[in-house]
Write an enzyme that holds these catalytic residues in place. Structure first.
Site, PDB file in Angstrom:
ATOM      1  CG  ASN A 116       3.186 -11.996  -3.144  1.00  0.00           C
ATOM      2  OD1 ASN A 116       2.453 -12.753  -2.508  1.00  0.00           O
ATOM      3  ND2 ASN A 116       4.129 -11.250  -2.562  1.00  0.00           N
TER       4      ASN A 116
ATOM      5  CE  LYS B 168       2.539  -8.177  -1.410  1.00  0.00           C
ATOM      6  NZ  LYS B 168       3.068  -6.856  -1.119  1.00  0.00           N
TER       7      LYS B 168
ATOM      8  CG  HIS C  55       7.731 -10.443  -0.160  1.00  0.00           C
ATOM      9  ND1 HIS C  55       7.387  -9.415   0.676  1.00  0.00           N
ATOM     10  CD2 HIS C  55       7.251 -10.114  -1.382  1.00  0.00           C
ATOM     11  CE1 HIS C  55       6.712  -8.505  -0.011  1.00  0.00           C
ATOM     12  NE2 HIS C  55       6.617  -8.910  -1.267  1.00  0.00           N
TER      13      HIS C  55
ATOM     14  CD  GLU D 294       4.537  -7.574   2.118  1.00  0.00           C
ATOM     15  OE1 GLU D 294       3.972  -8.667   1.893  1.00  0.00           O
ATOM     16  OE2 GLU D 294       4.339  -6.557   1.415  1.00  0.00           O
TER      17      GLU D 294
ATOM     18  CD  GLU E 112       8.834  -7.725  -4.747  1.00  0.00           C
ATOM     19  OE1 GLU E 112       7.880  -7.631  -5.515  1.00  0.00           O
ATOM     20  OE2 GLU E 112       8.731  -8.179  -3.597  1.00  0.00           O
TER      21      GLU E 112
ATOM     22  N   GLY F 258       3.596  -1.698  -2.577  1.00  0.00           N
ATOM     23  CA  GLY F 258       2.278  -1.280  -2.099  1.00  0.00           C
ATOM     24  C   GLY F 258       2.115   0.215  -1.888  1.00  0.00           C
TER      25      GLY F 258
ATOM     26  CB  SER G 288       4.072   0.431  -7.125  1.00  0.00           C
ATOM     27  OG  SER G 288       3.890   0.587  -5.733  1.00  0.00           O
TER      28      SER G 288
HETATM   29  P1  PGA Z   1       2.809  -4.426  -4.966  1.00  0.00           P
HETATM   30  O1  PGA Z   1       3.592  -5.628  -4.210  1.00  0.00           O
HETATM   31  O2  PGA Z   1       2.756  -4.794  -6.416  1.00  0.00           O
HETATM   32  O3  PGA Z   1       1.473  -4.396  -4.302  1.00  0.00           O
HETATM   33  O4  PGA Z   1       3.609  -3.199  -4.738  1.00  0.00           O
HETATM   34  C1  PGA Z   1       4.677  -6.275  -4.807  1.00  0.00           C
HETATM   35  C2  PGA Z   1       5.194  -7.371  -3.926  1.00  0.00           C
HETATM   36  O5  PGA Z   1       5.209  -7.210  -2.693  1.00  0.00           O
HETATM   37  O6  PGA Z   1       5.600  -8.428  -4.424  1.00  0.00           O
END
Ligand code: PGA
Length: 252
Positions: free
Chosen positions: A13, A15, A99, A101, A169, A175, A214
């Protein structure tokens, strides 16, 4: 069905990262995977503006492209939004919905996520439905309860193992460099598997459950070895082909 017999998936992803200058990464990735017999599905989800070009630079490889979100409607007066049909038209075979976010920044509810997943299915692409608890919910001992209610309300009717992927997640792991313990991931994934069987009947046992938050080349092998973990949804580490391949290697 034994969870080991489920074909894993590693999805990246991007983003809101990436312009044409970043196309060298999927090109590199496709090159690295040339001639490799993949035992997992690999997908790159760039910004919608790049889907077609990412597909083009990965041509000849087995790597698929996906979108990061879609509107629940097919078309209409929704300035700035993008429909599942449009993603499909650009070359996407799947779309991430729900997601954290999106849930946080755009106040997306479980009902909206379910409608988006249905829109994806109607357009003929797969839905990668994200769920996960916040740090407060984890600290409050509410993780499994939250997962249950998210699954009940964001996994719509019509979901099958072929058209749906679930991504667990934990919001606090995205992140941050933090991950739950192996035991915590095993518990969450076993719980998701059980709840999926409740809402998807026998399809629930065959549906892929990805872990996300992560994931790095350094922890990918340990994560993929956990029961009911059928792949990874990768954010930051999917932006560089060398990192992403390090994670994919855990599955080949
Ligand atoms: P990350 O993000 O691997 O940077 O922690 C995962 C995600 O948001 O799908």
């Amino acid at each position: 069905m034994a969870t080991q017999s489920i074909k894993p998936m590693v999805a990246g992803n991007w983003k809101m990262n990436g312009t044409t200058a970043n196309l060298k990464e999927p090109r590199l990735l496709a090159g690295m995977l040339r001639g490799v017999k993949l035992k997992c599905d690999v997908m790159v989800c760039p910004p919608a503006t790049l889907i077609r070009r990412v597909k083009a630079v990965m041509k000849g490889s087995m790597i698929k492209a996906g979108g990061q979100d879609c509107h629940a409607a097919v078309s209409g007066a929704h300035t700035g939004d993008i429909s599942a049909d449009m993603l499909k038209d650009a070359g996407a075979t799947a779309v991430i919905v729900g997601h954290s976010e999106r849930r946080t920044n755009h106040k997306e509810t479980d009902a909206m996520v379910a409608a988006k997943a249905q829109a994806a299915h109607k357009a003929g692409i797969n839905a990668i439905i994200c769920i996960g608890e916040t740090l407060d919910e984890r600290k409050g001992g509410k993780t499994l309860e939250v997962l249950t209610s998210q699954i009940k309300a964001s996994v719509p009717a019509g979901c099958t193992a072929a058209n749906t992927v679930i991504a667990y997640e934990p919001v606090w792991a995205i992140g941050t460099g933090l991950t739950p313990t192996v035991a915590e991931i095993a518990e969450a994934h076993a719980h998701i598997r059980k709840e999926l069987s409740a809402v998807m009947a026998e399809e629930g046992a065959k549906t892929r459950i990805l872990y996300g938050g992560s994931v790095k080349p350094t922890n990918a092998v340990e994560l993929m070895g956990i029961a009911n973990v059928n792949g990874a949804l990768v954010g930051g580490a999917s932006l560089k082909a060398v990192d992403f391949i390090g994670i994919i290697k855990a599955y080949i």
